[in-house]
Design a protein around this motif. Structure first.
Motif, PDB file in Angstrom:
ATOM      1  N   GLU A  47      -6.578  31.705 -19.681  1.00 23.74           N
ATOM      2  CA  GLU A  47      -5.925  32.689 -20.545  1.00 23.74           C
ATOM      3  C   GLU A  47      -6.407  34.098 -20.208  1.00 23.74           C
ATOM      4  N   PHE A  48      -7.714  34.237 -19.969  1.00 20.72           N
ATOM      5  CA  PHE A  48      -8.268  35.534 -19.575  1.00 20.72           C
ATOM      6  C   PHE A  48      -7.607  36.017 -18.282  1.00 20.72           C
ATOM      7  N   LYS A  49      -7.495  35.139 -17.292  1.00 16.99           N
ATOM      8  CA  LYS A  49      -6.879  35.504 -16.015  1.00 16.99           C
ATOM      9  C   LYS A  49      -5.395  35.849 -16.189  1.00 16.99           C
ATOM     10  N   ALA A  50      -4.721  35.134 -17.058  1.00 19.06           N
ATOM     11  CA  ALA A  50      -3.315  35.431 -17.306  1.00 19.06           C
ATOM     12  C   ALA A  50      -3.167  36.820 -17.927  1.00 19.06           C
ATOM     13  N   LYS A  51      -4.021  37.132 -18.907  1.00 21.50           N
ATOM     14  CA  LYS A  51      -3.975  38.462 -19.531  1.00 21.50           C
ATOM     15  C   LYS A  51      -4.311  39.544 -18.517  1.00 21.50           C
ATOM     16  N   GLU A  52      -5.310  39.262 -17.665  1.00 18.87           N
ATOM     17  CA  GLU A  52      -5.698  40.208 -16.625  1.00 18.87           C
ATOM     18  C   GLU A  52      -4.524  40.475 -15.672  1.00 18.87           C
ATOM     19  N   ALA A  53      -3.821  39.415 -15.285  1.00 16.22           N
ATOM     20  CA  ALA A  53      -2.676  39.552 -14.385  1.00 16.22           C
ATOM     21  C   ALA A  53      -1.541  40.324 -15.049  1.00 16.22           C
ATOM     22  N   LEU A  54      -1.290  40.043 -16.338  1.00 13.36           N
ATOM     23  CA  LEU A  54      -0.244  40.779 -17.055  1.00 13.36           C
ATOM     24  C   LEU A  54      -0.601  42.255 -17.192  1.00 13.36           C
ATOM     25  N   SER A  55      -1.870  42.533 -17.446  1.00 13.94           N
ATOM     26  CA  SER A  55      -2.325  43.920 -17.555  1.00 13.94           C
ATOM     27  C   SER A  55      -2.132  44.641 -16.224  1.00 13.94           C
ATOM     28  N   PHE A  56      -2.488  43.974 -15.117  1.00 13.76           N
ATOM     29  CA  PHE A  56      -2.300  44.547 -13.792  1.00 13.76           C
ATOM     30  C   PHE A  56      -0.819  44.815 -13.519  1.00 13.76           C
ATOM     31  N   LEU A  57       0.024  43.879 -13.881  1.00 10.23           N
ATOM     32  CA  LEU A  57       1.464  44.031 -13.680  1.00 10.23           C
ATOM     33  C   LEU A  57       1.999  45.220 -14.475  1.00 10.23           C
ATOM     34  N   GLU A  58       1.561  45.361 -15.722  1.00 14.35           N
ATOM     35  CA  GLU A  58       2.009  46.479 -16.552  1.00 14.35           C
ATOM     36  C   GLU A  58       1.569  47.817 -15.955  1.00 14.35           C
ATOM     37  N   LYS A  59       0.330  47.885 -15.454  1.00 21.47           N
ATOM     38  CA  LYS A  59      -0.174  49.126 -14.849  1.00 21.47           C
ATOM     39  C   LYS A  59       0.625  49.480 -13.604  1.00 21.47           C
ATOM     40  N   GLU A  60       0.902  48.466 -12.775  1.00 23.13           N
ATOM     41  CA  GLU A  60       1.624  48.709 -11.531  1.00 23.13           C
ATOM     42  C   GLU A  60       3.069  49.150 -11.790  1.00 23.13           C
ATOM     43  N   THR A  61       3.701  48.529 -12.769  1.00 18.98           N
ATOM     44  CA  THR A  61       5.094  48.888 -13.042  1.00 18.98           C
ATOM     45  C   THR A  61       5.178  50.238 -13.766  1.00 18.98           C
ATOM     46  N   ASN A  67      -2.966  30.330 -10.754  1.00 20.17           N
ATOM     47  CA  ASN A  67      -3.751  31.185  -9.884  1.00 20.17           C
ATOM     48  C   ASN A  67      -4.194  30.337  -8.707  1.00 20.17           C
ATOM     49  N   ASP A  68      -3.809  30.753  -7.512  1.00 21.85           N
ATOM     50  CA  ASP A  68      -4.209  30.074  -6.280  1.00 21.85           C
ATOM     51  C   ASP A  68      -5.048  31.081  -5.508  1.00 21.85           C
ATOM     52  N   ALA A  69      -6.366  30.907  -5.507  1.00 20.35           N
ATOM     53  CA  ALA A  69      -7.256  31.907  -4.914  1.00 20.35           C
ATOM     54  C   ALA A  69      -8.234  31.262  -3.946  1.00 20.35           C
ATOM     55  N   GLY A  70      -8.801  32.091  -3.094  1.00 20.84           N
ATOM     56  CA  GLY A  70      -9.789  31.647  -2.116  1.00 20.84           C
ATOM     57  C   GLY A  70      -9.221  31.766  -0.723  1.00 20.84           C
ATOM     58  N   SER A  71     -10.018  31.314   0.254  1.00 22.07           N
ATOM     59  CA  SER A  71      -9.553  31.381   1.638  1.00 22.07           C
ATOM     60  C   SER A  71      -9.945  30.111   2.370  1.00 22.07           C
ATOM     61  N   GLY A  72      -9.165  29.777   3.371  1.00 20.91           N
ATOM     62  CA  GLY A  72      -9.445  28.607   4.201  1.00 20.91           C
ATOM     63  C   GLY A  72      -9.536  27.333   3.390  1.00 20.91           C
ATOM     64  N   ASP A  73     -10.642  26.587   3.653  1.00 19.64           N
ATOM     65  CA  ASP A  73     -10.858  25.325   2.954  1.00 19.64           C
ATOM     66  C   ASP A  73     -11.439  25.525   1.555  1.00 19.64           C
ATOM     67  N   ASN A  74     -11.804  26.733   1.226  1.00 16.25           N
ATOM     68  CA  ASN A  74     -12.407  27.023  -0.074  1.00 16.25           C
ATOM     69  C   ASN A  74     -11.361  27.641  -1.006  1.00 16.25           C
ATOM     70  N   ARG A  75     -10.318  26.909  -1.280  1.00 15.34           N
ATOM     71  CA  ARG A  75      -9.240  27.388  -2.150  1.00 15.34           C
ATOM     72  C   ARG A  75      -9.312  26.646  -3.482  1.00 15.34           C
ATOM     73  N   GLN A  76      -9.014  27.361  -4.530  1.00 16.46           N
ATOM     74  CA  GLN A  76      -8.971  26.759  -5.857  1.00 16.46           C
ATOM     75  C   GLN A  76      -7.649  27.130  -6.521  1.00 16.46           C
ATOM     76  N   VAL A  77      -7.087  26.164  -7.182  1.00 14.91           N
ATOM     77  CA  VAL A  77      -5.849  26.395  -7.922  1.00 14.91           C
ATOM     78  C   VAL A  77      -6.167  26.209  -9.401  1.00 14.91           C
ATOM     79  N   LEU A  78      -5.797  27.202 -10.171  1.00 14.94           N
ATOM     80  CA  LEU A  78      -6.019  27.136 -11.608  1.00 14.94           C
ATOM     81  C   LEU A  78      -4.659  27.228 -12.284  1.00 14.94           C
TER      82      LEU A  78
END
Length: 191
Positions: A174-188, A100-111
């Motif tokens: 792991e929570f973020k991964a599950k959240e992303a998979l859930s979002f992907l399933e809903k979108e597809t 997960n690469d989130a944030g904007s500008g200089d305030n970016r975090q990679v998980l």
């Protein structure tokens, strides 16, 4: 003279018939000889052709040591080693990879989140190996028929996954991964 010729022909026919009746079995059907082991037991079929089953994996282990008990232990070890190699080949691995690469500008975090438990599965998958039979060859070498329930591969995998300790960062990933998979399933599912 005619009677002598008939007598000679009759004698030749009788001798030929006698030789034919003493002939051996046809060459296309070889006579199978059983190999007898050191203990007077004929070699079982499983020595050269282990049984096949949809539910159980069979191997033949071999050991020849200074005495029968040590030979059995060595043969069982050989059997477990063969099963471990089979499990390692058939259980590729369980890998979860999330970034997960989130944030904007200089305030970016990679998980990053990575979980790989294939090694543990191979190490713990041998629960349930059984010694089904033992045969001692003429030279004192011991062969054992070992079996392993194929269902135990999955059970051990679940045990390893259940024992894995997660820290807070790993739990969040792991929570973020599950959240992303859930979002992907809903979108597809909308398509």
């Amino acid at each position: 003279m005619f009677k002598k010729t008939i007598a000679v022909l009759a004698t030749v026919a009788l001798v030929s018939a006698a030789f034919m009746s003493c002939a051996s079995a046809p060459a296309d059907k070889p006579v199978a000889s059983k190999i007898i082991g050191k203990e007077g037991v004929p070699q079982p079929d499983w020595v050269n052709k282990p049984p096949k089953s949809a539910d159980i994996y069979y191997v033949v282990g071999y050991g020849k040591m200074s005495n029968k008990q040590n030979s059995i232990m060595r043969a069982e070890s050989d059997g477990r080693d063969q099963i471990a190699r089979w499990v390692t080949v058939n259980v590729k691995n369980a890998l979860t990879n999330y970034t997960n690469d989130a944030g904007s500008g200089d305030n970016r975090q990679v998980l990053d989140y990575l979980e790989n438990i294939s090694k543990q599965v191979a190490d713990q998958s041998l629960t349930g190996v059984e010694r089904d039979d033992v045969w001692v060859d003429a030279e004192g070498g011991v062969m054992v028929l070992c079996s392993f329930p194929k269902a135990n591969v999955g059970k051990s995998f679940e045990q390893v996954a259940g024992n894995f300790q997660r820290n807070e960062a790993a739990a969040f990933a792991e929570f973020k991964a599950k959240e992303a998979l859930s979002f992907l399933e809903k979108e597809t599912a909308k398509e």
